[in-house]
Design a protein around this motif. Structure first.
Motif, PDB file in Angstrom:
ATOM      1  N   GLY A  15      44.012  -5.554  50.503  1.00  0.00           N
ATOM      2  CA  GLY A  15      44.920  -6.316  51.527  1.00  0.00           C
ATOM      3  C   GLY A  15      44.027  -7.487  52.304  1.00  0.00           C
ATOM      4  N   SER A  17      44.378 -10.681  51.880  1.00  0.00           N
ATOM      5  CA  SER A  17      44.884 -12.161  51.915  1.00  0.00           C
ATOM      6  C   SER A  17      45.487 -12.215  53.340  1.00  0.00           C
ATOM      7  CB  SER A  17      46.147 -12.288  51.228  1.00  0.00           C
ATOM      8  OG  SER A  17      47.111 -11.276  51.216  1.00  0.00           O
ATOM      9  N   LEU A  20      44.265  -7.684  59.071  1.00  0.00           N
ATOM     10  CA  LEU A  20      42.801  -6.829  59.066  1.00  0.00           C
ATOM     11  C   LEU A  20      41.960  -7.054  57.939  1.00  0.00           C
ATOM     12  CD1 LEU A  20      44.609  -3.657  60.556  1.00  0.00           C
ATOM     13  CD2 LEU A  20      43.071  -5.171  61.756  1.00  0.00           C
ATOM     14  N   ARG A  42      48.203  -9.332  46.422  1.00  0.00           N
ATOM     15  CA  ARG A  42      48.992 -10.023  45.524  1.00  0.00           C
ATOM     16  C   ARG A  42      48.867 -11.642  45.640  1.00  0.00           C
ATOM     17  NH1 ARG A  42      54.193  -6.921  47.633  1.00  0.00           N
ATOM     18  NH2 ARG A  42      52.827  -7.570  49.333  1.00  0.00           N
ATOM     19  N   ARG A  43      48.664 -12.159  46.914  1.00  0.00           N
ATOM     20  CA  ARG A  43      48.929 -13.720  47.252  1.00  0.00           C
ATOM     21  C   ARG A  43      47.319 -14.193  46.976  1.00  0.00           C
ATOM     22  NH1 ARG A  43      51.153 -13.586  52.683  1.00  0.00           N
ATOM     23  NH2 ARG A  43      50.077 -11.649  52.723  1.00  0.00           N
ATOM     24  N   ASP A  65      48.400  -6.255  42.326  1.00  0.00           N
ATOM     25  CA  ASP A  65      49.601  -5.608  42.926  1.00  0.00           C
ATOM     26  C   ASP A  65      48.924  -4.093  42.803  1.00  0.00           C
ATOM     27  OD1 ASP A  65      51.753  -4.043  43.889  1.00  0.00           O
ATOM     28  OD2 ASP A  65      53.099  -5.112  42.781  1.00  0.00           O
ATOM     29  N   LEU A  66      48.771  -3.473  44.029  1.00  0.00           N
ATOM     30  CA  LEU A  66      48.228  -2.094  43.983  1.00  0.00           C
ATOM     31  C   LEU A  66      49.376  -1.187  43.790  1.00  0.00           C
ATOM     32  CD1 LEU A  66      45.126  -2.527  46.632  1.00  0.00           C
ATOM     33  CD2 LEU A  66      44.848  -2.284  44.229  1.00  0.00           C
ATOM     34  N   ASN A  92      42.515  -1.034  53.013  1.00  0.00           N
ATOM     35  CA  ASN A  92      43.219  -1.470  54.058  1.00  0.00           C
ATOM     36  C   ASN A  92      44.764  -1.848  53.586  1.00  0.00           C
ATOM     37  OD1 ASN A  92      43.612  -3.277  56.497  1.00  0.00           O
ATOM     38  ND2 ASN A  92      43.705  -4.653  54.869  1.00  0.00           N
ATOM     39  N   ALA A 141      43.942   3.681  58.760  1.00  0.00           N
ATOM     40  CA  ALA A 141      45.254   4.701  58.841  1.00  0.00           C
ATOM     41  C   ALA A 141      45.941   3.955  60.105  1.00  0.00           C
ATOM     42  CB  ALA A 141      44.654   5.953  59.171  1.00  0.00           C
ATOM     43  N   TYR A 155      56.445   5.978  56.640  1.00  0.00           N
ATOM     44  CA  TYR A 155      55.160   5.268  56.988  1.00  0.00           C
ATOM     45  C   TYR A 155      54.238   5.989  57.936  1.00  0.00           C
ATOM     46  CZ  TYR A 155      51.951   1.919  58.952  1.00  0.00           C
ATOM     47  OH  TYR A 155      50.518   1.275  59.538  1.00  0.00           O
ATOM     48  N   LYS A 159      50.273   7.686  56.835  1.00  0.00           N
ATOM     49  CA  LYS A 159      49.206   7.533  57.611  1.00  0.00           C
ATOM     50  C   LYS A 159      48.780   8.616  58.035  1.00  0.00           C
ATOM     51  CE  LYS A 159      49.187   3.074  56.934  1.00  0.00           C
ATOM     52  NZ  LYS A 159      47.832   2.344  56.301  1.00  0.00           N
ATOM     53  N   VAL A 188      48.798  -4.047  66.135  1.00  0.00           N
ATOM     54  CA  VAL A 188      47.693  -5.255  65.725  1.00  0.00           C
ATOM     55  C   VAL A 188      48.426  -6.605  65.563  1.00  0.00           C
ATOM     56  CG1 VAL A 188      45.654  -5.966  64.840  1.00  0.00           C
ATOM     57  CG2 VAL A 188      46.086  -3.691  64.735  1.00  0.00           C
ATOM     58  N   THR A 190      49.249  -9.206  63.399  1.00  0.00           N
ATOM     59  CA  THR A 190      49.014  -9.574  62.048  1.00  0.00           C
ATOM     60  C   THR A 190      50.398  -9.836  61.595  1.00  0.00           C
ATOM     61  OG1 THR A 190      49.257  -7.110  61.252  1.00  0.00           O
ATOM     62  CG2 THR A 190      46.957  -8.086  61.845  1.00  0.00           C
TER      63      THR A 190
HETATM   64  N1  LIG Z   1      49.244  -4.711  62.268  1.00  0.00           N
HETATM   65  C1  LIG Z   1      49.333  -3.407  62.889  1.00  0.00           C
HETATM   66  O1  LIG Z   1      50.314  -3.199  63.776  1.00  0.00           O
HETATM   67  C2  LIG Z   1      48.905  -2.246  62.110  1.00  0.00           C
HETATM   68  C3  LIG Z   1      48.646  -1.061  62.924  1.00  0.00           C
HETATM   69  C4  LIG Z   1      48.148   0.076  62.278  1.00  0.00           C
HETATM   70  C5  LIG Z   1      47.756   0.111  61.144  1.00  0.00           C
HETATM   71  N2  LIG Z   1      47.832  -0.904  60.412  1.00  0.00           N
HETATM   72  C6  LIG Z   1      47.518  -0.910  58.989  1.00  0.00           C
HETATM   73  O2  LIG Z   1      46.721  -1.816  58.722  1.00  0.00           O
HETATM   74  C7  LIG Z   1      46.661  -2.223  57.266  1.00  0.00           C
HETATM   75  C8  LIG Z   1      46.385  -3.730  57.252  1.00  0.00           C
HETATM   76  O3  LIG Z   1      47.688  -4.359  57.778  1.00  0.00           O
HETATM   77  P1  LIG Z   1      47.758  -5.691  58.490  1.00  0.00           P
HETATM   78  O4  LIG Z   1      48.216  -5.211  60.010  1.00  0.00           O
HETATM   79  O5  LIG Z   1      46.545  -6.291  58.363  1.00  0.00           O
HETATM   80  O6  LIG Z   1      48.895  -6.175  58.088  1.00  0.00           O
HETATM   81  P2  LIG Z   1      49.381  -7.604  57.125  1.00  0.00           P
HETATM   82  O7  LIG Z   1      49.168  -8.824  57.760  1.00  0.00           O
HETATM   83  O8  LIG Z   1      50.969  -7.503  56.569  1.00  0.00           O
HETATM   84  O9  LIG Z   1      48.380  -7.279  55.882  1.00  0.00           O
HETATM   85  C9  LIG Z   1      48.702  -6.276  54.865  1.00  0.00           C
HETATM   86  C10 LIG Z   1      47.934  -6.694  53.534  1.00  0.00           C
HETATM   87  O10 LIG Z   1      48.037  -5.883  52.571  1.00  0.00           O
HETATM   88  C11 LIG Z   1      48.458  -6.675  51.251  1.00  0.00           C
HETATM   89  N3  LIG Z   1      49.364  -5.748  50.412  1.00  0.00           N
HETATM   90  C12 LIG Z   1      50.814  -5.407  50.908  1.00  0.00           C
HETATM   91  N4  LIG Z   1      51.087  -4.922  49.725  1.00  0.00           N
HETATM   92  C13 LIG Z   1      50.197  -4.935  48.541  1.00  0.00           C
HETATM   93  C14 LIG Z   1      50.266  -4.584  47.426  1.00  0.00           C
HETATM   94  N5  LIG Z   1      51.288  -4.012  46.599  1.00  0.00           N
HETATM   95  N6  LIG Z   1      49.050  -4.826  46.393  1.00  0.00           N
HETATM   96  C15 LIG Z   1      48.106  -5.253  46.879  1.00  0.00           C
HETATM   97  N7  LIG Z   1      48.128  -5.685  48.423  1.00  0.00           N
HETATM   98  C16 LIG Z   1      49.018  -5.586  49.111  1.00  0.00           C
HETATM   99  C17 LIG Z   1      48.904  -7.874  51.670  1.00  0.00           C
HETATM  100  O11 LIG Z   1      48.708  -8.725  50.719  1.00  0.00           O
HETATM  101  P3  LIG Z   1      49.724  -9.348  49.900  1.00  0.00           P
HETATM  102  O12 LIG Z   1      51.134  -9.498  50.396  1.00  0.00           O
HETATM  103  O13 LIG Z   1      49.170 -10.883  49.512  1.00  0.00           O
HETATM  104  O14 LIG Z   1      49.775  -8.600  48.653  1.00  0.00           O
HETATM  105  C18 LIG Z   1      48.042  -8.050  53.075  1.00  0.00           C
HETATM  106  O15 LIG Z   1      46.969  -8.591  52.684  1.00  0.00           O
HETATM  107  C19 LIG Z   1      47.717  -1.698  56.731  1.00  0.00           C
HETATM  108  O16 LIG Z   1      47.216  -0.492  56.011  1.00  0.00           O
HETATM  109  C20 LIG Z   1      48.616  -1.197  58.018  1.00  0.00           C
HETATM  110  O17 LIG Z   1      49.384  -0.224  57.656  1.00  0.00           O
HETATM  111  C21 LIG Z   1      48.738  -2.108  61.007  1.00  0.00           C
END
Ligand SMILES: NC(=O)c1ccc[n+]([C@@H]2O[C@H](COP(=O)([O-])OP(=O)(O)OC[C@H]3O[C@@H](n4cnc5c(N)ncnc54)[C@H](OP(=O)(O)O)[C@@H]3O)[C@@H](O)[C@H]2O)c1
Length: 267
Positions: A15, A17, A20, A42-43, A65-66, A92, A141, A155, A159, A188, A190
């Motif tokens: 993750g 791209s 986090l 993926r991107r 793509d995971l 992540n 998580a 979801y 987690k 967060v 993002t």
């Molecule tokens: N932001 C929050 O509020 C929050 C809170 C608690 C936990 N989290 C957790 O933190 C982690 C990171 O999330 P984030 O907040 O950084 O969100 P984000 O900005 O949407 O990033 C998600 C990342 O996961 C990658 N991803 C999604 N589907 C994928 C797939 N099928 N194969 C490979 N990569 C994939 C995306 O890349 P591509 O789209 O390029 O594939 C992106 O790089 C996640 O596990 C999320 O559950 C986030």
């Protein structure tokens, strides 16, 4: 497993791209000596931009793509071929979808489980033989792991799996000197909620003054800095901010029906 001097030291960040994951790559590179950082998502384009910012370690961009069995197999084959010493594995990549369980599609729910649970477990299992004493596995998580969450049901359950799995694995691997930490952030800033709420379930007028306002969300830089500092201190859980820490503690004591009512009132 003994790690000889010739093997390259790497970090693997899924993750990478966005959000986090991107921060983990940047901060790991700054903080530690690593020969390579493998960036997975993926991107490819945002990972190329990230690679330009990495100066000390070589960035290895792996578009994948995971949720795809063949992409995971290809990654595992690459690891076996190159036999690196994995200093950090950051699991992540993940996503969530907000909405009533019956209104989200079966495919959306299954993909959440496949990415957040299956891919994370598979990567951990396949990559562990390339870790040694001193290695660290960071499992991302969420604070929602501490409580069932209506309208985020699958979801939150994924987690909870990550949190429970990480804590048990930390116990198992401690004698080998491999540290496992579960990172449990609250909201967060993002792309996460753009993906989570693409159906428009969470209405802006109800949400804006509340927790999900982007301006009120945690800064990804700070969440990652805290996670890496907690990992160094060999903590098994990392929670950023006083309010999320308070939430995690209080939900352990109050009846889950009350906690779920409070959570569902936020949407
Ligand atoms: N932001 C929050 O509020 C929050 C809170 C608690 C936990 N989290 C957790 O933190 C982690 C990171 O999330 P984030 O907040 O950084 O969100 P984000 O900005 O949407 O990033 C998600 C990342 O996961 C990658 N991803 C999604 N589907 C994928 C797939 N099928 N194969 C490979 N990569 C994939 C995306 O890349 P591509 O789209 O390029 O594939 C992106 O790089 C996640 O596990 C999320 O559950 C986030």
């Amino acid at each position: 497993m003994e790690i000889s001097k010739e093997r390259k030291k790497i970090a693997i960040v899924t993750g990478a791209s966005a959000g986090l994951g991107k921060e983990f790559a940047l901060q790991l590179e700054k903080k530690y000596f690593l020969d390579e950082i493998w960036l997975l998502a993926r991107r490819a384009e945002p990972m190329k931009q990230l690679a330009e910012k990495l100066q000390k370690a070589k960035a290895v961009i792996i578009p994948c793509d995971l949720n795809s069995d063949s992409d995971i197999r290809a990654l595992i084959d690459k690891i076996k071929r190159e036999n690196p010493a994995v200093s950090f594995l950051v699991n992540n990549a993940g996503f969530g979808k907000l909405g009533p369980f019956t209104e989200l599609t079966e495919q959306e729910q299954m993909q959440m489980i496949s990415l957040n649970v299956t891919a994370l477990t598979r990567l951990t299992h396949s990559i562990l033989p390339f870790c040694a004493s001193g290695s660290c596995i960071i499992q991302v998580a969420s604070s929602i792991a501490f409580c069932p969450a209506p309208f985020f049901a699958v979801y939150a359950a994924t987690k909870s799996f990550v949190l429970s799995f990480s804590r048990a694995l930390q116990f198992e691997l401690k004698p080998n000197g491999i540290h496992v930490i579960a990172v449990c952030p609250g909201p967060v800033n993002t792309e996460f909620f753009d993906v989570a709420n693409n159906s428009g379930f969470m209405k802006n007028d109800r949400v804006a003054p509340k927790t999900f306002n982007h301006a009120l969300m945690a800064d990804p830089q700070k969440v990652v800095a805290k996670a890496l500092s907690d990992a160094e201190k060999k903590r098994s859980i990392s929670i950023y901010s006083f309010s999320i820490n308070f939430f995690a503690r209080i939900v352990a004591f109050i009846p889950k029906s009350i906690a779920m009512k409070a959570i569902s009132n936020r949407y």
